[in-house]
Scaffold this motif. Structure first.
Motif, mmCIF file in Angstrom:
data_model
loop_
_atom_site.group_PDB
_atom_site.id
_atom_site.type_symbol
_atom_site.label_atom_id
_atom_site.label_comp_id
_atom_site.label_asym_id
_atom_site.label_seq_id
_atom_site.Cartn_x
_atom_site.Cartn_y
_atom_site.Cartn_z
ATOM 1 N N LEU A 334 0.857 -1.189 0.000
ATOM 2 C CA LEU A 334 0.000 0.000 0.000
ATOM 3 C C LEU A 334 0.890 1.235 0.000
ATOM 4 O O LEU A 334 1.707 1.424 0.905
ATOM 5 C CB LEU A 334 -0.892 -0.024 1.239
ATOM 6 C CG LEU A 334 -2.058 0.959 1.312
ATOM 7 C CD1 LEU A 334 -3.033 0.750 0.158
ATOM 8 C CD2 LEU A 334 -2.775 0.801 2.654
ATOM 9 N N ALA A 335 0.762 2.072 -1.017
ATOM 10 C CA ALA A 335 1.555 3.293 -1.095
ATOM 11 C C ALA A 335 1.127 4.263 0.002
ATOM 12 O O ALA A 335 -0.022 4.270 0.446
ATOM 13 C CB ALA A 335 1.401 3.935 -2.466
ATOM 14 N N THR A 336 2.061 5.122 0.420
ATOM 15 C CA THR A 336 1.834 6.039 1.533
ATOM 16 C C THR A 336 2.120 7.476 1.141
ATOM 17 O O THR A 336 3.117 7.767 0.470
ATOM 18 C CB THR A 336 2.737 5.653 2.731
ATOM 19 O OG1 THR A 336 2.306 4.404 3.266
ATOM 20 C CG2 THR A 336 2.681 6.704 3.832
ATOM 21 N N VAL A 337 1.252 8.376 1.615
ATOM 22 C CA VAL A 337 1.516 9.811 1.594
ATOM 23 C C VAL A 337 1.798 10.229 3.029
ATOM 24 O O VAL A 337 0.982 9.994 3.925
ATOM 25 C CB VAL A 337 0.317 10.613 1.043
ATOM 26 C CG1 VAL A 337 0.611 12.114 1.107
ATOM 27 C CG2 VAL A 337 0.001 10.196 -0.376
ATOM 28 N N SER A 338 2.972 10.836 3.261
ATOM 29 C CA SER A 338 3.314 11.262 4.616
ATOM 30 C C SER A 338 4.236 12.466 4.543
ATOM 31 O O SER A 338 4.348 13.116 3.505
ATOM 32 C CB SER A 338 3.950 10.106 5.393
ATOM 33 O OG SER A 338 4.047 10.423 6.781
ATOM 34 N N THR A 339 4.912 12.756 5.663
ATOM 35 C CA THR A 339 5.805 13.912 5.731
ATOM 36 C C THR A 339 7.244 13.444 5.907
ATOM 37 O O THR A 339 7.507 12.326 6.341
ATOM 38 C CB THR A 339 5.407 14.835 6.893
ATOM 39 O OG1 THR A 339 5.426 14.090 8.116
ATOM 40 C CG2 THR A 339 4.019 15.414 6.665
ATOM 41 N N ASN A 340 8.173 14.339 5.606
ATOM 42 C CA ASN A 340 9.587 13.969 5.554
ATOM 43 C C ASN A 340 10.310 14.257 6.868
ATOM 44 O O ASN A 340 11.412 14.796 6.880
ATOM 45 C CB ASN A 340 10.284 14.692 4.399
ATOM 46 C CG ASN A 340 10.157 16.210 4.503
ATOM 47 O OD1 ASN A 340 9.601 16.726 5.475
ATOM 48 N ND2 ASN A 340 10.652 16.919 3.508
ATOM 49 N N ILE A 341 9.704 13.891 7.994
ATOM 50 C CA ILE A 341 10.322 14.158 9.293
ATOM 51 C C ILE A 341 10.785 12.865 9.956
ATOM 52 O O ILE A 341 10.364 11.766 9.601
ATOM 53 C CB ILE A 341 9.348 14.903 10.233
ATOM 54 C CG1 ILE A 341 8.174 14.010 10.617
ATOM 55 C CG2 ILE A 341 8.882 16.207 9.616
ATOM 56 C CD1 ILE A 341 7.375 14.504 11.807
ATOM 57 N N SER A 342 11.655 13.041 10.922
ATOM 58 C CA SER A 342 12.074 11.975 11.819
ATOM 59 C C SER A 342 12.546 10.751 11.030
ATOM 60 O O SER A 342 13.338 10.861 10.107
ATOM 61 C CB SER A 342 10.929 11.644 12.779
ATOM 62 O OG SER A 342 11.395 10.985 13.936
ATOM 63 N N GLY A 343 12.040 9.544 11.382
ATOM 64 C CA GLY A 343 12.522 8.325 10.756
ATOM 65 C C GLY A 343 11.773 7.909 9.510
ATOM 66 O O GLY A 343 12.114 6.893 8.890
ATOM 67 N N ILE A 344 10.766 8.678 9.092
ATOM 68 C CA ILE A 344 9.953 8.270 7.941
ATOM 69 C C ILE A 344 10.786 8.144 6.665
ATOM 70 O O ILE A 344 10.640 7.160 5.916
ATOM 71 C CB ILE A 344 8.760 9.231 7.765
ATOM 72 C CG1 ILE A 344 7.849 9.152 8.999
ATOM 73 C CG2 ILE A 344 7.961 8.896 6.496
ATOM 74 C CD1 ILE A 344 6.758 10.198 9.041
ATOM 75 N N PRO A 345 11.703 9.101 6.366
ATOM 76 C CA PRO A 345 12.525 8.945 5.154
ATOM 77 C C PRO A 345 13.499 7.768 5.219
ATOM 78 O O PRO A 345 14.155 7.471 4.211
ATOM 79 C CB PRO A 345 13.281 10.284 5.077
ATOM 80 C CG PRO A 345 12.442 11.250 5.848
ATOM 81 C CD PRO A 345 11.884 10.428 6.977
ATOM 82 N N GLU A 346 13.619 7.107 6.372
ATOM 83 C CA GLU A 346 14.467 5.914 6.437
ATOM 84 C C GLU A 346 13.795 4.715 5.778
ATOM 85 O O GLU A 346 14.459 3.733 5.460
ATOM 86 C CB GLU A 346 14.807 5.615 7.904
ATOM 87 C CG GLU A 346 15.681 6.701 8.522
ATOM 88 C CD GLU A 346 15.847 6.562 10.024
ATOM 89 O OE1 GLU A 346 16.058 5.433 10.506
ATOM 90 O OE2 GLU A 346 15.750 7.592 10.734
ATOM 91 N N LEU A 347 12.478 4.813 5.574
ATOM 92 C CA LEU A 347 11.749 3.790 4.823
ATOM 93 C C LEU A 347 11.285 4.323 3.473
ATOM 94 O O LEU A 347 11.445 3.661 2.454
ATOM 95 C CB LEU A 347 10.539 3.298 5.621
ATOM 96 C CG LEU A 347 9.583 2.354 4.881
ATOM 97 C CD1 LEU A 347 10.291 1.063 4.472
ATOM 98 C CD2 LEU A 347 8.356 2.041 5.738
#
Length: 416
Positions: A334-347
């Motif tokens: 499932l594709a995700t829309v989120s923000t580029n903070i904290s550990g999210i860009p590590e995935l």
């Protein structure tokens, strides 16, 4: 003596639906041969349980949530503490802590530690705290009163809302600290300044519970009012999740896009979010599902087209690490829309396997949602790529092996 210590694991609350990653770790450690005793600072408030909670074999002890609620139990524990020379040796340190944090909370942690020591779980040989704020305070005081070592798993809010002086001192006294994002790791490593080992270990998923989804996922693009695109978010309704931003973004979507949105989770902000949705004219397209167990959540992932979570950093520094729900959704393609903070860009990498925008911008979030909705082939490609990354790099068996090694090594060193 055995090569694995009997772990006393301190938790803020148990069981909690929002802390599946902790529950799966506890069960994983049991399967790895560790004996556990769980000690919770709070009683459960969730009405549901995940299946993994019923698999955990460890007994659970509940400390007094507030000292005045169980005065006889607390007084009995303090009476025993007064006969303990280590308790008196702890007092200068506690008074120093209290001077820097004049609060009932500080006194409560000392009282809870005294109760833990007085009612010590049978066979307990090692203290491990989940969260470096309040559970670690109890563990650190109990460790000082017993000379039993402690270690700690730090996560997100506990790292970013705790004062640096307290983090530094806990890191220095812990045998080791582990955390679950690179951003948290770098922050703690800086504060530790070489006085205490800090390790990075992603939680990962028990992928046997999140098997690859073989079923079809329709190529909805929002153009058919009879078959709207299905959006989903899972998370407690708290400020750092950014649900107000998500609702405003939904209100900015073009009128020719037809959508439905499911929110799964409890949380105090629901009292504000539901009226906000009403004022934005969105209520008839939103289903507030409340707290659901893991199997129900998995079913919703598989029936949805897009996951959304507008994470933010709050004024007091609170933030998510890498939300486990994003890893869960990703495991289902499932594709995700989120923000580029904290550990999210590590995935997630924007433009490669996800849609990431700056936080606090409903307009940017709406733009990413529109792009994802109108391009089902693109979101399918992103979903495939992020699932491959999860299955290659976020298997919880890896983190269990890492934790097992840390415990066994520290245990062997301490016994020398």
């Amino acid at each position: 003596m055995p090569d694995k210590p009997h772990l006393i694991v301190l938790l803020k609350g148990y069981p909690r639906l929002s802390e599946t990653f902790i529950a799966q770790e506890l069960r994983g450690l049991e399967k790895a041969g560790f004996r556990l005793s769980l000690v919770s600072l709070r009683h459960p408030t969730d009405k549901k349980r995940h299946p993994v909670h019923d698999e955990i074999e460890a007994p659970v002890m509940y400390l007094p949530e507030y000292l005045h609620e169980e005065p006889l139990r607390v007084l009995s524990a303090l009476g025993k503490a007064l006969l303990n020379r280590r308790f008196w040796a702890l007092m200068p340190r506690f008074l120093k802590d209290l001077a820097r944090d004049v609060s009932r909370n500080r006194v409560r942690r000392l009282g809870q530690a005294a109760v833990l020591v007085a009612e010590w779980p049978e066979g307990g040989e090692w203290l491990h705290a989940h969260f470096i704020h309040t559970p670690c305070s109890v563990a650190a005081y109990a460790s000082a009163m017993t000379a039993v070592p402690y270690t700690v798993s730090a996560h997100a809010k506990d790292i970013w809302t705790s004062p640096d002086w307290e983090l530094a001192e806990k890191l220095a006294r812990a045998r080791w600290t582990v955390t679950c994002t690179a951003s948290g790791y770098e922050h703690l490593k800086h504060l530790a300044a070489g006085r205490g080992p800090v390790h990075l270990s992603y939680h990962g998923l028990n992928l046997s519970r999140f098997a690859h989804f073989e079923g079809p996922r329709p190529s909805r693009d929002g153009s058919d009012p009879a078959d709207p695109v299905r959006l989903i978010s899972v998370g407690r309704a708290v400020e750092k999740k950014g649900y107000d931003i998500l609702l405003k973004a939904l209100s900015l979507l073009p009128k020719d896009i037809h959508w439905r949105f499911d929110h799964i989770g409890g949380g105090g902000e629901l009292e504000k979010l539901k009226p906000l949705a009403e004022s934005l004219g969105l209520s008839d397209r939103i289903a507030w599902k409340g707290a659901l167990d893991q199997l129900e959540v998995l079913d919703h992932y598989r029936r949805s087209d897009l996951f959304a979570l507008a994470c933010r950093i709050t004024a007091d520094g609170d933030r998510d690490g890498l939300p486990n729900v994003i890893v869960e959704a990703s495991s289902q393609g499932l594709a995700t829309v989120s923000t580029n903070i904290s550990g999210i860009p590590e995935l997630l990498t924007d433009g490669e396997n996800g849609f990431l925008v700056e936080p606090e911008s409903p307009e940017a979030f709406a733009g990413a949602l529109e792009k994802a909705i109108r391009n089902p082939a693109l979101r399918q490609a992103y979903g495939d790529r992020v699932e491959q990354k999860v299955r290659a790099s976020f298997d919880y068996h890896v983190s269990i092996r890492e934790l097992s090694t840390l415990f066994e090594t520290a245990w062997a060193e301490w016994r020398r």
